[in-house]
Design a protein around this motif. Structure first.
Motif, short mmCIF file in Angstrom:
data_model
loop_
_atom_site.label_atom_id
_atom_site.label_comp_id
_atom_site.label_asym_id
_atom_site.label_seq_id
_atom_site.Cartn_x
_atom_site.Cartn_y
_atom_site.Cartn_z
N THR A 200 -0.32 1.18 8.70
CA THR A 200 0.66 0.91 7.64
C THR A 200 0.03 0.16 6.46
OG1 THR A 200 1.34 -1.04 8.91
CG2 THR A 200 2.70 0.94 9.13
N GLU B 252 5.21 8.73 10.45
CA GLU B 252 5.58 8.74 9.03
C GLU B 252 7.08 8.95 8.86
OE1 GLU B 252 3.32 11.64 6.94
OE2 GLU B 252 1.45 10.47 6.95
N LEU C 99 9.46 6.30 6.97
CA LEU C 99 10.21 6.64 5.77
C LEU C 99 11.70 6.35 5.92
CD1 LEU C 99 8.46 10.00 4.78
CD2 LEU C 99 8.40 7.85 3.51
N SER D 198 -2.50 4.61 -0.26
CA SER D 198 -1.82 5.90 -0.30
C SER D 198 -1.48 6.29 -1.72
CB SER D 198 -0.54 5.85 0.55
OG SER D 198 0.17 7.06 0.44
N LEU E 290 -1.72 2.66 4.27
CA LEU E 290 -0.76 3.37 3.42
C LEU E 290 -0.31 2.49 2.27
CD1 LEU E 290 1.53 5.13 6.09
CD2 LEU E 290 -0.24 6.18 4.69
N SER F 229 7.42 2.45 1.56
CA SER F 229 7.97 2.27 2.91
C SER F 229 7.08 1.37 3.74
CB SER F 229 8.14 3.63 3.59
OG SER F 229 9.06 4.44 2.89
N LEU G 237 5.52 6.77 0.80
CA LEU G 237 4.85 6.15 1.95
C LEU G 237 4.38 4.74 1.62
CD1 LEU G 237 2.73 9.14 3.35
CD2 LEU G 237 4.70 8.04 4.44
N GLU H 200 0.90 8.59 -2.21
CA GLU H 200 2.30 8.97 -2.14
C GLU H 200 3.16 7.71 -2.25
OE1 GLU H 200 3.42 11.61 1.01
OE2 GLU H 200 1.40 12.45 1.16
#
Length: 470
Positions: free
Chosen positions: A182, A156, A160, A189, A185, A197, A194, A191
């Motif tokens: 990935t 992570e 990032l 995800s 995410l 990114s 994340l 967040e």
């Protein structure tokens, strides 16, 4: 004479001498004049006040008469207006129908329903990937301590700060475990850092420089992953079924209703998948056709108005996914899929407008989509010829009280797009088209307040002016 002289010398006359008496009378006269002047001023003010009061009373009476006369004229004008409306619509209640029609005719569909629990990809153990094993072994051994959680934390950090994509491109190899991790995410995800990114990571892999070596990818995201994500987002326009009711934002304000924030990265990932056909086969031709239909549906969700630019970019990439020999047949299939998904109301016009028509393929798709919607309006006519359609539209009597103006308006706009973006139109078609818009501009009066009447009249007048000027 002596007697008169004696009288003058008599002391009794000293109190009232002739010259003194005249002088005193003059002084007293000035005082009297001043007092008289003041009295006259007071009388004048009182007179003016009475006159003003009298005039105000008279003017008030006149104003009351004028107000009554004005109110009578306004009442008469209102009655005449109601009578005119009643004659045009044959029902005074038609004004209320106009208001309801305007509300129900707004474009917009509730494309996303309730979000479902996500079903992310099964990711192999990250600690087993060669990227972690072969890079800085001594440092990683201390950091990981045989813990997959520590391995994910380390990755992570690389993700990032942008180092993960650089390491993968430098090595020229993307492992399945990192690829699926990935993508999870990116699509699921909560967040945003994340999620963004991970999206940047895949854009860097797919959109690598043309002269750079192609990265060997063990696993590619594609239609299955994009479709599964839409399912979890609550997308409800997969199947070719029409949804007749527009979106109502008051139905449910729950946070569990879509679309989620991940829809932004979903669009970017789909865009990247369309662009890499020459390097990676992330989508098949049939899957690309299906995705275009889904993209057009996303334009109908008002909650995604802020992503219109990203949707336009993705749609343009999708249109140029196909090879030249594939495009004509795929264009027809995409247009039919769109016409089958979207209801025949203002949403179909929104769908046509979402195809910008800035290049040859976009113009062709826009024309064919408009043609498919017209065909769905007149299935009994088998509309394939512009001449037959225009002759049928010309046969409508716009002065008939039973004329369906909403349908005429939709057909007017759709026919405009169909003919405007066609590669060729004959002189007969152009003449029929001018006749139709001329009829629409003159057979509907400016006092016709039926739903869509003025929209037809104004648009036809504009088109007629543009045609004559051109």
């Amino acid at each position: 004479m002596a007697e008169e002289f004696d009288n003058l010398l008599n002391p009794e006359f000293d109190e009232q001498p002739l010259f003194t008496t005249k002088k005193r009378k003059k002084l007293i006269g000035l005082d009297d004049l001043f007092n008289d002047h003041k009295k006259k001023q007071d009388k004048t003010k009182k007179g003016k006040s009475k006159a003003v009061k009298t005039r105000n009373v008279c003017e008030s009476d006149d104003d009351d008469d004028d107000a009554n006369e004005t109110a009578s004229k306004l009442t008469e004008a209102l009655q005449n207006f109601k009578k005119t409306i009643s004659e045009v619509d044959e029902d005074i209640g038609a004004l209320n129908d106009i208001g309801r029609e305007g509300i129900s005719s707004n474009w917009g569909l509730q494309v996303f329903g309730t979000q479902r629990s996500p079903s992310p990809l099964a990711v192999p153990h990250l600690e087993g990937c060669s990227l972690l094993q072969n890079s800085m072994n001594n440092v990683l051994d201390a950091l990981l301590d045989d813990s997959s959680q520590m391995g994910e934390t380390f990755l992570e950090g690389l993700l990032l700060n942008g180092w993960l994509s650089k390491l993968v491109i430098t090595r020229g190899h993307l492992e399945e475990s990192i690829g699926k991790w990935t993508v999870n995410l990116l699509l699921y995800s909560s967040e945003e850092s994340l999620m963004a990114s991970a999206c940047d990571f895949w854009c860097a892999i797919f959109c690598n420089e043309a002269d750079a070596p192609v990265v060997k990818v063990e696993w590619l995201p594609g239609f299955v992953e994009l479709n599964r994500a839409l399912d979890s987002f609550g997308f409800q326009m997969h199947l070719p079924k029409k949804i007749s009711s527009p979106a109502d934002p008051t139905l449910d304000s729950s946070n569990h209703r879509g679309p989620p924030t991940n829809i932004r990265t979903w669009i970017k990932l789909a865009n990247a998948c369309f662009q890499v056909r020459r390097r990676y086969l992330a989508l098949s031709k049939q899957e690309a056709e299906e995705l275009i239909g889904m993209l057009i549906c996303l334009f109908l969700e008002r909650k995604l108005l802020g992503l219109t630019g990203a949707l336009h970019d993705c749609l343009l990439s999708a249109i140029y996914f196909f090879e030249e020999k594939e495009w004509s047949s795929s264009c027809e299939k995409v247009a039919k899929s769109i016409a089958d998904r979207i209801p025949r109301d203002l949403n179909c016009l929104r769908a046509v407008d979402s195809i910008l028509g800035v290049d040859t393929r976009s113009k062709q798709l826009r024309s064919v989509v408009a043609s498919q919607f017209l065909a769905s309006f007149y299935t009994e006519l088998q509309v394939t010829d512009a001449k037959d359609l225009l002759k049928f539209l010309l046969s409508n009597n716009l002065k008939d009280k039973n004329c369906n103006f909403s349908k005429i308006y939709l057909c007017l706009v759709l026919t405009e797009n169909w003919l405007l973006f066609r590669t060729e139109t004959g002189p007969l078609v152009n003449e029929l088209w001018r006749s139709f818009i001329h009829k629409c501009s003159i057979q509907i009066s400016n006092t016709n307040y039926r739903p869509f009447a003025q929209e037809i009249r104004n648009r036809a007048s504009y088109l007629l002016h543009s045609t004559v000027r051109g």
